[in-house]
Write a protein that holds these residues in place. Sequence first.
Motif, PDB file in Angstrom:
ATOM      1  N   ARG A 132      13.393 -31.061  21.527  1.00 51.29           N
ATOM      2  CA  ARG A 132      14.685 -31.584  21.988  1.00 51.29           C
ATOM      3  C   ARG A 132      15.459 -30.560  22.794  1.00 51.29           C
ATOM      4  NH1 ARG A 132      19.652 -31.007  20.186  1.00 51.29           N
ATOM      5  NH2 ARG A 132      19.098 -30.169  18.135  1.00 51.29           N
ATOM      6  N   VAL A 133      15.440 -29.289  22.364  1.00 51.14           N
ATOM      7  CA  VAL A 133      16.261 -28.279  23.045  1.00 51.14           C
ATOM      8  C   VAL A 133      15.575 -27.699  24.279  1.00 51.14           C
ATOM      9  CG1 VAL A 133      17.459 -27.714  20.905  1.00 51.14           C
ATOM     10  CG2 VAL A 133      15.497 -26.326  21.626  1.00 51.14           C
ATOM     11  N   LEU A 134      14.284 -27.996  24.448  1.00 51.52           N
ATOM     12  CA  LEU A 134      13.575 -27.534  25.644  1.00 51.52           C
ATOM     13  C   LEU A 134      13.840 -28.460  26.817  1.00 51.52           C
ATOM     14  CD1 LEU A 134      10.054 -26.500  24.305  1.00 51.52           C
ATOM     15  CD2 LEU A 134      11.632 -25.032  25.580  1.00 51.52           C
ATOM     16  N   ARG A 135      13.923 -27.881  28.000  1.00 54.62           N
ATOM     17  CA  ARG A 135      13.972 -28.700  29.207  1.00 54.62           C
ATOM     18  C   ARG A 135      12.613 -29.365  29.390  1.00 54.62           C
ATOM     19  NH1 ARG A 135      10.800 -26.482  32.971  1.00 54.62           N
ATOM     20  NH2 ARG A 135      10.408 -24.240  32.915  1.00 54.62           N
ATOM     21  N   PRO A 136      12.548 -30.485  30.100  1.00 58.03           N
ATOM     22  CA  PRO A 136      11.234 -31.077  30.403  1.00 58.03           C
ATOM     23  C   PRO A 136      10.330 -30.055  31.095  1.00 58.03           C
ATOM     24  CG  PRO A 136      12.991 -32.592  30.973  1.00 58.03           C
ATOM     25  CD  PRO A 136      13.666 -31.290  30.621  1.00 58.03           C
ATOM     26  N   GLY A 137       9.123 -29.922  30.584  1.00 60.94           N
ATOM     27  CA  GLY A 137       8.207 -28.923  31.125  1.00 60.94           C
ATOM     28  C   GLY A 137       8.373 -27.542  30.534  1.00 60.94           C
ATOM     29  N   PHE A 171      -2.524 -28.579  12.280  1.00 59.15           N
ATOM     30  CA  PHE A 171      -1.308 -27.982  12.848  1.00 59.15           C
ATOM     31  C   PHE A 171      -1.213 -28.281  14.347  1.00 59.15           C
ATOM     32  CE2 PHE A 171       1.381 -24.632  14.617  1.00 59.15           C
ATOM     33  CZ  PHE A 171       2.493 -24.761  13.800  1.00 59.15           C
ATOM     34  N   THR A 172      -2.331 -28.205  15.034  1.00 58.20           N
ATOM     35  CA  THR A 172      -2.332 -28.547  16.463  1.00 58.20           C
ATOM     36  C   THR A 172      -1.861 -29.984  16.659  1.00 58.20           C
ATOM     37  OG1 THR A 172      -4.146 -26.997  16.849  1.00 58.20           O
ATOM     38  CG2 THR A 172      -3.774 -28.679  18.531  1.00 58.20           C
ATOM     39  N   PHE A 180       4.399 -32.367  22.475  1.00 60.24           N
ATOM     40  CA  PHE A 180       3.893 -31.265  23.281  1.00 60.24           C
ATOM     41  C   PHE A 180       2.442 -31.490  23.689  1.00 60.24           C
ATOM     42  CE2 PHE A 180       7.295 -29.372  20.786  1.00 60.24           C
ATOM     43  CZ  PHE A 180       7.944 -28.577  21.723  1.00 60.24           C
ATOM     44  N   THR A 181       2.091 -30.891  24.819  1.00 58.91           N
ATOM     45  CA  THR A 181       0.698 -30.756  25.225  1.00 58.91           C
ATOM     46  C   THR A 181       0.273 -29.322  24.961  1.00 58.91           C
ATOM     47  OG1 THR A 181       0.858 -32.440  26.952  1.00 58.91           O
ATOM     48  CG2 THR A 181      -0.917 -30.824  27.163  1.00 58.91           C
ATOM     49  N   VAL A 182      -0.752 -29.126  24.140  1.00 61.89           N
ATOM     50  CA  VAL A 182      -1.214 -27.781  23.827  1.00 61.89           C
ATOM     51  C   VAL A 182      -2.041 -27.249  24.989  1.00 61.89           C
ATOM     52  CG1 VAL A 182      -2.652 -26.398  22.279  1.00 61.89           C
ATOM     53  CG2 VAL A 182      -1.131 -28.160  21.347  1.00 61.89           C
ATOM     54  N   PRO A 199      -7.537  -9.092   5.437  1.00 61.13           N
ATOM     55  CA  PRO A 199      -7.398  -9.845   6.686  1.00 61.13           C
ATOM     56  C   PRO A 199      -6.806 -11.224   6.438  1.00 61.13           C
ATOM     57  CG  PRO A 199      -9.575  -8.827   6.529  1.00 61.13           C
ATOM     58  CD  PRO A 199      -8.931  -8.679   5.179  1.00 61.13           C
ATOM     59  N   GLU A 200      -5.886 -11.643   7.322  1.00 59.39           N
ATOM     60  CA  GLU A 200      -5.328 -12.988   7.221  1.00 59.39           C
ATOM     61  C   GLU A 200      -5.595 -13.737   8.527  1.00 59.39           C
ATOM     62  OE1 GLU A 200      -0.712 -12.940   8.710  1.00 59.39           O
ATOM     63  OE2 GLU A 200      -1.046 -12.505   6.587  1.00 59.39           O
ATOM     64  N   PRO A 201      -5.926 -15.032   8.424  1.00 56.74           N
ATOM     65  CA  PRO A 201      -6.130 -15.808   9.640  1.00 56.74           C
ATOM     66  C   PRO A 201      -4.795 -16.077  10.326  1.00 56.74           C
ATOM     67  CG  PRO A 201      -6.246 -17.241   7.730  1.00 56.74           C
ATOM     68  CD  PRO A 201      -6.103 -15.842   7.200  1.00 56.74           C
ATOM     69  N   GLN A 202      -4.800 -16.048  11.628  1.00 53.73           N
ATOM     70  CA  GLN A 202      -3.610 -16.366  12.412  1.00 53.73           C
ATOM     71  C   GLN A 202      -4.014 -17.267  13.573  1.00 53.73           C
ATOM     72  OE1 GLN A 202      -1.809 -12.635  13.612  1.00 53.73           O
ATOM     73  NE2 GLN A 202      -0.959 -12.277  11.579  1.00 53.73           N
ATOM     74  N   MET A 203      -3.131 -18.185  13.923  1.00 53.80           N
ATOM     75  CA  MET A 203      -3.383 -19.060  15.065  1.00 53.80           C
ATOM     76  C   MET A 203      -2.137 -19.091  15.946  1.00 53.80           C
ATOM     77  SD  MET A 203      -4.664 -23.038  15.287  1.00 53.80           S
ATOM     78  CE  MET A 203      -3.145 -23.780  14.687  1.00 53.80           C
ATOM     79  N   PHE A 204      -2.354 -18.914  17.241  1.00 54.94           N
ATOM     80  CA  PHE A 204      -1.279 -18.899  18.224  1.00 54.94           C
ATOM     81  C   PHE A 204      -1.504 -20.049  19.203  1.00 54.94           C
ATOM     82  CE2 PHE A 204      -1.645 -14.675  16.583  1.00 54.94           C
ATOM     83  CZ  PHE A 204      -0.367 -14.137  16.599  1.00 54.94           C
ATOM     84  N   LEU A 205      -0.459 -20.855  19.402  1.00 55.39           N
ATOM     85  CA  LEU A 205      -0.517 -21.951  20.363  1.00 55.39           C
ATOM     86  C   LEU A 205       0.513 -21.737  21.453  1.00 55.39           C
ATOM     87  CD1 LEU A 205      -0.631 -25.123  18.041  1.00 55.39           C
ATOM     88  CD2 LEU A 205      -2.560 -23.838  18.955  1.00 55.39           C
ATOM     89  N   LEU A 206       0.148 -22.081  22.670  1.00 53.77           N
ATOM     90  CA  LEU A 206       1.101 -22.219  23.768  1.00 53.77           C
ATOM     91  C   LEU A 206       1.068 -23.689  24.164  1.00 53.77           C
ATOM     92  CD1 LEU A 206       3.055 -20.915  25.837  1.00 53.77           C
ATOM     93  CD2 LEU A 206       1.087 -20.726  27.388  1.00 53.77           C
ATOM     94  N   ALA A 207       2.233 -24.310  24.158  1.00 51.53           N
ATOM     95  CA  ALA A 207       2.330 -25.739  24.424  1.00 51.53           C
ATOM     96  C   ALA A 207       3.455 -26.029  25.405  1.00 51.53           C
ATOM     97  CB  ALA A 207       2.548 -26.513  23.122  1.00 51.53           C
ATOM     98  N   ARG A 208       3.321 -27.134  26.115  1.00 53.27           N
ATOM     99  CA  ARG A 208       4.333 -27.568  27.091  1.00 53.27           C
ATOM    100  C   ARG A 208       4.977 -28.857  26.614  1.00 53.27           C
ATOM    101  NH1 ARG A 208       1.179 -28.182  31.319  1.00 53.27           N
ATOM    102  NH2 ARG A 208       0.902 -30.393  30.891  1.00 53.27           N
ATOM    103  N   ARG A 209       6.289 -28.925  26.728  1.00 48.68           N
ATOM    104  CA  ARG A 209       6.982 -30.167  26.372  1.00 48.68           C
ATOM    105  C   ARG A 209       6.601 -31.258  27.372  1.00 48.68           C
ATOM    106  NH1 ARG A 209      13.337 -31.799  27.154  1.00 48.68           N
ATOM    107  NH2 ARG A 209      12.975 -34.015  26.762  1.00 48.68           N
ATOM    108  N   ASP A 210       6.160 -32.399  26.856  1.00 49.83           N
ATOM    109  CA  ASP A 210       5.767 -33.524  27.704  1.00 49.83           C
ATOM    110  C   ASP A 210       6.972 -34.109  28.442  1.00 49.83           C
ATOM    111  OD1 ASP A 210       3.177 -33.219  26.891  1.00 49.83           O
ATOM    112  OD2 ASP A 210       3.321 -34.717  25.305  1.00 49.83           O
TER     113      ASP A 210
END
Length: 210
Positions: A132-137, A171-172, A180-182, A199-210
């Motif tokens: 909601r707080v992100l601009r489109p894109g 989570f994705t 979002f589009t991942v 060791p701990e597993p970590q996952m990083f996502l970069l996504a774009r607001r649709d």
Amino acid sequence: MAAGQPRDAAAVFDALGTDYEEAFAGSAAHRASLEQLLEVMPPHGRVLDVGSGTGRPTAQTLVDAGHEVLGVDVSPVMVDIAARQVPAAEFHCADIRELTLEDGAFDAVCMYFTLLQMTRPEQAEVLRLAGRVLRPGGHLAVATVPLDVEGVSGTFMGQPVEVTSFGEDAFTALVEDAGFTVLSRTSTMFVPAVPAAVPEPQMFLLARRD
């Protein structure tokens, strides 16, 4: 399992202070995620950093690149540290869901390991808030520990906590369901710089607001 009752996020991170930064500052994957985000940011963008912690590396990296950062954290100790360490950013001590934020006001939202002490419905709510707080894109950089656990009590850096998370695919899907589009997904193992760390597993996502 932890001795004692699990503590809320504010109490946990008040107790940890700069120890948290020292334990996780060596994360190459976190820094790579920030570099990915910088590549898609417009010049002089506005960033909301949810769970901003000590301000480093996230807020520091973003302001050094010329962006305006609003950091929000429930821990007053963390907010005080961040304000001193990254004076070019603005930090508020608050629950992100209780702040009044304008729709479409930000070019990016960061949530690095912010959601783990929230319930599954709360995690979905905060991801929708990001949309909601992100601009489109606009873009979301989010990281989690991708384990299929719900309300599990344990110990994090000596602090009793209760953790909820999702597996990688779930989570994705949660991020996608929030609008979002991942664009990228990176999974890694990280060993915090603390005694007897595993060791701990970590996952990083970069996504774009649709």
